[in-house]
Design an enzyme around this catalytic site. Structure first.
Site, mmCIF file in Angstrom:
data_model
loop_
_atom_site.group_PDB
_atom_site.id
_atom_site.type_symbol
_atom_site.label_atom_id
_atom_site.label_comp_id
_atom_site.label_asym_id
_atom_site.label_seq_id
_atom_site.Cartn_x
_atom_site.Cartn_y
_atom_site.Cartn_z
ATOM 1 N N GLN B 131 0.947 -1.274 0.247
ATOM 2 C CA GLN B 131 -0.038 -0.386 0.046
ATOM 3 C C GLN B 131 1.037 1.379 0.259
ATOM 4 O O GLN B 131 1.561 1.638 1.038
ATOM 5 C CB GLN B 131 -0.948 0.559 1.714
ATOM 6 N N GLY B 132 0.784 2.401 -0.670
ATOM 7 C CA GLY B 132 1.733 3.083 -1.622
ATOM 8 C C GLY B 132 1.039 4.323 -0.993
ATOM 9 O O GLY B 132 0.748 5.262 -2.319
ATOM 10 N N TYR B 133 0.781 4.902 0.320
ATOM 11 C CA TYR B 133 -0.104 5.775 0.648
ATOM 12 C C TYR B 133 0.691 7.233 1.366
ATOM 13 O O TYR B 133 0.521 7.896 1.010
ATOM 14 C CB TYR B 133 -1.602 5.496 1.370
ATOM 15 N N GLU B 249 -9.287 -1.153 5.149
ATOM 16 C CA GLU B 249 -8.552 -1.420 6.109
ATOM 17 C C GLU B 249 -8.816 -1.080 7.883
ATOM 18 O O GLU B 249 -8.199 -2.321 8.672
ATOM 19 C CB GLU B 249 -7.072 -0.987 5.686
ATOM 20 N N GLU B 385 -6.416 9.421 17.335
ATOM 21 C CA GLU B 385 -7.103 10.568 16.739
ATOM 22 C C GLU B 385 -7.645 11.089 15.635
ATOM 23 O O GLU B 385 -8.440 11.644 16.155
ATOM 24 C CB GLU B 385 -5.254 11.610 17.374
HETATM 25 C C1 LIG Z 1 3.770 -0.572 11.717
HETATM 26 C C2 LIG Z 1 2.903 0.411 10.470
HETATM 27 C C3 LIG Z 1 2.367 0.520 9.083
HETATM 28 C C4 LIG Z 1 2.558 1.111 8.402
HETATM 29 N N1 LIG Z 1 2.305 0.888 7.022
HETATM 30 C C5 LIG Z 1 1.631 1.436 6.440
HETATM 31 C C6 LIG Z 1 1.876 1.196 4.355
HETATM 32 O O1 LIG Z 1 1.835 -0.321 4.258
HETATM 33 N N2 LIG Z 1 1.366 2.012 3.862
HETATM 34 C C7 LIG Z 1 0.712 2.987 3.856
HETATM 35 O O2 LIG Z 1 1.188 4.422 3.315
HETATM 36 N N3 LIG Z 1 1.480 3.859 5.732
HETATM 37 C C8 LIG Z 1 1.609 2.395 6.194
HETATM 38 N N4 LIG Z 1 1.580 3.298 7.624
HETATM 39 C C9 LIG Z 1 1.771 4.909 8.053
HETATM 40 C C10 LIG Z 1 0.605 5.076 8.598
HETATM 41 O O3 LIG Z 1 -0.083 5.012 8.249
HETATM 42 C C11 LIG Z 1 1.407 6.975 8.827
HETATM 43 O O4 LIG Z 1 2.154 6.662 10.169
HETATM 44 C C12 LIG Z 1 0.245 7.275 9.780
HETATM 45 O O5 LIG Z 1 -1.456 7.550 9.188
HETATM 46 C C13 LIG Z 1 0.461 8.481 10.923
HETATM 47 O O6 LIG Z 1 0.868 9.178 9.939
HETATM 48 P P1 LIG Z 1 2.619 9.972 10.579
HETATM 49 O O7 LIG Z 1 3.169 8.955 10.925
HETATM 50 O O8 LIG Z 1 3.384 10.525 9.513
HETATM 51 O O9 LIG Z 1 2.606 10.687 11.883
HETATM 52 P P2 LIG Z 1 1.910 12.294 11.957
HETATM 53 O O10 LIG Z 1 0.562 12.704 10.935
HETATM 54 O O11 LIG Z 1 3.057 13.354 12.073
HETATM 55 O O12 LIG Z 1 0.911 11.804 13.692
HETATM 56 C C14 LIG Z 1 2.387 12.498 14.386
HETATM 57 C C15 LIG Z 1 0.800 12.459 15.323
HETATM 58 O O13 LIG Z 1 0.096 14.052 15.754
HETATM 59 C C16 LIG Z 1 -1.583 13.840 15.386
HETATM 60 N N5 LIG Z 1 -2.554 14.109 14.328
HETATM 61 C C17 LIG Z 1 -1.637 14.234 13.542
HETATM 62 N N6 LIG Z 1 -2.981 15.419 13.244
HETATM 63 C C18 LIG Z 1 -3.748 15.702 13.958
HETATM 64 C C19 LIG Z 1 -5.118 16.215 14.139
HETATM 65 N N7 LIG Z 1 -5.520 16.507 12.339
HETATM 66 N N8 LIG Z 1 -5.514 15.926 14.693
HETATM 67 C C20 LIG Z 1 -5.323 14.962 16.289
HETATM 68 N N9 LIG Z 1 -3.908 14.553 16.431
HETATM 69 C C21 LIG Z 1 -3.867 14.712 15.334
HETATM 70 C C22 LIG Z 1 -1.775 12.071 15.172
HETATM 71 O O14 LIG Z 1 -2.725 11.180 15.120
HETATM 72 C C23 LIG Z 1 -0.161 11.203 15.877
HETATM 73 O O15 LIG Z 1 -0.416 11.420 16.969
HETATM 74 C C24 LIG Z 1 2.224 2.126 8.431
HETATM 75 C C25 LIG Z 1 2.438 2.965 10.098
HETATM 76 C C26 LIG Z 1 2.940 1.808 11.043
HETATM 77 C C27 LIG Z 1 3.410 2.116 12.228
#
Ligand SMILES: Cc1cc2nc3c(=O)[nH]c(=O)nc-3n(C[C@H](O)[C@H](O)[C@H](O)COP(=O)(O)OP(=O)(O)OC[C@H]3O[C@@H](n4cnc5c(N)ncnc54)[C@H](O)[C@@H]3O)c2cc1C
Lengths: 384, 409
Positions: B131-133, B249, B385
């Site tokens: 999944q490339g998101y 998902e 969140e």
């Molecule tokens: C084990 C694992 C597997 C994954 N696999 C995939 C994958 O296969 N493909 C893929 O595309 N991605 C994958 N991900 C990525 C995952 O979807 C992202 O890590 C996630 O969406 C959060 O983005 P971020 O890490 O940039 O955190 P950020 O968005 O920077 O968030 C940091 C903190 O800020 C909070 N925050 C951010 N915005 C808000 C808001 N509007 N209101 C309140 N709080 C907020 C968040 O809840 C979090 O606590 C994976 C992640 C993990 C840990």
């Protein structure tokens, strides 16, 4: 295959009509009026007649005994609606506890005599079990001494729902010569006007009708012992579990109502130029409440469905009853506190209704066992 | 009971009896999970046999139409199959993002040709998807993504990078969100595109998790050439599909919450929190630590309520597929799994705190690793969140502060 958790059409219609009735005939303002006027009964007898006419008293009583056999889910849905407007009525004491005590423990003759009168709304009952400051069905010190072809009852009961208006009180007492613990308890039908019965109404914080009862050498005939002998612990558990599940349904209705009122306020009240519901600190707390309410609803539905499913074991019903009462007690605690907090100053005023739910929450939490009691029981039922 | 359904149950039971190998009726071991793909690994040869037999019946995807290789079962039949599989405690024959995420959106948004090309290979476990998101600058604010796809003739040229891409180093194909309109507002310039990871210009670099394993990667695209026909749905309308896929998902991830042991029949994992606590604490009847006992009871009640909620929401949506309720399930399921892992640590005392080497058995070492891994549950698939935001806004209809402030500016 397990029973569906989804309401069927008939059940949905029943809920709609119960909701409409409560909204029009028994709004929260009636609860307030009964409190303010210090009504001697604590409920409206005219309204009670209407509830009887709607069939609510006979809902869970089998047709053979003058009821309508609509099942526990039906009664549960009605209670959910009466919970929304905090309707004061004998439904819990008479219909939930009383009728089921007779159904579970009574002899055929007792069922035939009493149940049709409950369904017809002619008989009000109270269920006198608790003797201590917390619910503990195993700790009963009231005694029933055999002699003269009957029994003599002595003891003190507290937190007896509808104790001050009941025609007959079902007194749980230990039959002499029987073992201590959960067996050896008899369920005695005692006339409220009998010699030696002293009833003191207790005005509770939430307006729930309750009384303390002292039994001083009260003589009862042998045929007023339900079933003619001590009730089994399983039967007593089942009576209590049915009532705990029904009470959980009533609590669910109150929780949903206080939550919806709070959401309305979040959408409408403005501060800093925006509706306060736009603040994420409040949004997340609202979302967490929503989650807890959905989980609570699932437990209530499943527990009611289990009561209506003849294939359910008593162990399953016991586990679901304790799970539901524990969860609903926690959820009501949370949502009633947040309800007041999120209303700010107005939430603290007597004139505003939200505080009624906070008061009801604490009384409902403790009645028939609080969350701690039921988690302990749940753990024991799961052997850990 | 419906006679036809009962006949189906008998036939299914018989078929499973003769086709499910004995070792496939034991609890799943993490290293024996079958993900399929061009480089599929089978730590246990029975797994390959089990997959082959299930795939031949289409039962790795029981409800997908037969013309795309699925089992073509009705919801009621699929439930019977699930019950019969659970009855013999059969392992899943195949686990994949193709089954849980891509397949359902191809069925909803893909063309007949796209479905014919991809679905049968998902059913048979021949192609493994990733999944490339997420991107380095676009996590929770996914729609701000920057990976570019520019049209050159009948191909798109893709440049950019993704991060946290689970199993990108093992996957054969990727379903990817790319920006195809650079001027439009952020939600309106995104497309959903599929491509082969073996193509020129794709590279991956594994990232190690706090649990010590490397299940995800950084993924780089350097002038990757992809046929224009690989876009799913309409050009620049990828956000609709992206959100729909997230609902699938989230429902899938919420399944973690079912491991906490429903009241009846037990959950996915064999050892419950309470049995672990009793074993390590040397308690036979009642747990001697009343606080731990109370917390375990609370956890079990919540787990039971959650399992019922997940069932109720499926019954109430009655085939309508996932909805915003998936945010509740995702949020609560993940919190429950984290609670379960914390309780297991507490239950097993310092036996649960080993990292590697002598002195701890394999089960004990996995307690710590699993606990660390569980922390990702409330991050992956949209953070806790973000789920609460979705519930507050979409389910409870509370006002959107960003929208209000934007309107006022
Ligand atoms: C084990 C694992 C597997 C994954 N696999 C995939 C994958 O296969 N493909 C893929 O595309 N991605 C994958 N991900 C990525 C995952 O979807 C992202 O890590 C996630 O969406 C959060 O983005 P971020 O890490 O940039 O955190 P950020 O968005 O920077 O968030 C940091 C903190 O800020 C909070 N925050 C951010 N915005 C808000 C808001 N509007 N209101 C309140 N709080 C907020 C968040 O809840 C979090 O606590 C994976 C992640 C993990 C840990």
């Amino acid at each position: 295959m397990s029973v569906s958790l989804r309401l069927n059409e008939e059940q949905q219609l029943l809920r709609e009509s119960a909701r409409g009735f409560c909204r029009e005939q028994a709004p929260l303002s009636l609860h307030r009026k009964l409190r303010d006027s210090r009504d001697a009964d604590g409920f409206d007898r005219g309204l009670w007649r209407q509830m009887v006419e709607l069939g609510w008293t006979g809902m869970a009583i089998p047709e053979a005994y003058g009821g309508y056999g609509f099942g526990h889910t039906g009664l549960g849905l009605v209670l959910e609606e009466t919970g929304r407007t905090l309707v004061d009525s004998p439904l819990i004491a008479t219909v939930l506890l009383g009728a089921n005590a007779i159904l579970e423990s009574g002899s055929e003759a007792q069922k035939e005599e009493l149940l049709p009168r409950i369904a017809a709304g002619e008989l009000l009952l109270a269920f006198a079990l608790d003797e201590h400051i917390v619910h503990d069905p195993a700790r009963v010190d009231s005694t029933a001494t055999q002699g003269n072809g009957g029994y003599t009852l002595n003891g003190g009961k507290t937190f007896v729902l509808d104790g001050h208006v009941a025609d007959r009180i079902i007194v749980i007492a230990r039959i002499d010569g029987e073992s201590d613990g959960a067996d050896g308890l008899g369920l005695f039908l005692v006339d409220a006007a009998a010699q030696g019965v002293e009833i003191t109404r207790t005005i509770m914080v939430d307006g729930r009708n309750c009384a303390n009862i002292v039994l001083n050498n009260v003589a009862v005939d042998a045929d007023n012992l339900l079933g003619g002998s001590a009730t089994t612990p399983e039967a007593l558990d089942r009576i209590l579990d049915i009532a705990r599940i029904g009470l959980s349904a009533e609590m669910l209705g109150s929780i949903e109502e206080v939550f919806e009122r709070t959401l309305d306020y979040l959408r409408q009240r403005e501060q800093f130029g925006v509706p306060i519901g736009a603040f994420q600190a409040l949004q997340h707390r609202a979302a967490e409440m929503y989650n807890e309410i959905e989980l609570s609803k699932s437990l209530v539905r499943a527990a009611l469905a289990a009561l209506d499913d003849p294939a359910s074991s008593s162990a399953r019903i016991a586990r679901l009853a304790s799970a539901a009462k524990a969860k609903l007690s926690e959820a009501f605690f949370l949502v009633s506190n947040e309800g007041v907090q999120m209303h700010g100053g107005i939430g603290m005023t007597d004139e505003f209704d939200i505080g009624f739910f906070l008061k009801r929450a604490r009384v409902a939490q403790q009645f028939l066992g609080d969350a701690g009691f039921h988690r302990d029981r749940y753990a024991t039922l799961h052997s850990f | 009971m419906n006679g036809e359904l009962e006949l189906f149950r008998t036939e299914t039971r018989d078929w499973l009896e003769s086709n499910c190998p004995d070792s496939m009726r034991t609890p799943m071991l993490p290293k024996e999970v079958v993900w399929g793909g061009r480089n599929a690994e089978y730590a246990n040869p029975d797994s390959e046999l089990w997959l082959e037999r299930m795939a031949a019946k289409g039962w790795t995807c029981p409800q997908w139409p037969g013309e795309y290789g699925g089992g073509g079962l009705s919801p009621a039949q699929a439930e019977v199959l699930a019950e019969e599989l659970a009855r013999i405690r059969a392992r899943p024959a195949l686990t994949s993002f193709g089954i849980s995420m891509l397949g359902p959106v191809l069925l909803e948004f893909g063309t007949h040709e796209q479905r014919l090309e991809h679905l049968p290979k998902i059913v048979r476990g021949e192609i493994r998807w990733c999944q490339g998101y997420s991107e380095p600058g676009s996590g929770s604010d996914l729609a701000s993504l920057n990976t570019r796809a520019e049209l050159q003739g009948d191909h798109y040229i893709i440049n950019g990078s993704k991060v946290w891409t689970s199993y990108a180093d093992k996957a054969d194909w990727i379903f990817c969100l790319v920006r195809t309109d650079f001027e439009a507002p952020k939600h309106q310039g995104i497309s959903f595109i599929l491509f082969d990871m073996a193509g020129a210009g794709v590279s991956t670099r594994p990232i190690m998790l706090i649990s010590g394993s490397s299940p995800f990667c950084e993924t780089f695209f350097d002038d990757v050439k992809v046929p224009a026909g690989n876009i799913v749905g309409r050009l620049n309308d990828g956000w609709t599909i992206a959100k729909r896929l997230l609902q699938h998902e989230r429902t899938m991830i919420s399944g973690f919450g079912l491991a906490g042991g429903q009241a009846e029949g037990g959950g996915a994992s064999e050892a419950t929190v309470e049995s672990t606590a009793k074993r390590y604490r040397g308690d036979t009847e009642k747990l001697s630590d009343p606080l731990l006992r109370d917390r375990i009871a609370q956890f079990k009640i919540d787990s039971e309520a959650f399992a019922l909620t997940s069932r109720r929401s499926a019954e109430e949506s009655a085939g309508g597929g996932p909805s915003h309720i998936s945010s509740l399930l995702k949020y609560y399921g993940c919190e429950l799994n984290k609670r379960r892992c914390e309780l297991l640590l507490e239950a097993a005392g310092n036996r649960s705190l080993g990292w590697e080497g002598e002195g701890f058995d394999a089960g004990e070492l996995s307690l710590a690793r699993e606990w660390l891994r569980s922390k990702a549950n409330s991050i992956e698939g949209g953070t806790a969140e973000i789920q609460l935001n979705v519930i507050a806004r979409r389910v409870l209809d509370l006002p959107d502060l960003t929208g209000i402030l934007r309107g006022k500016r």
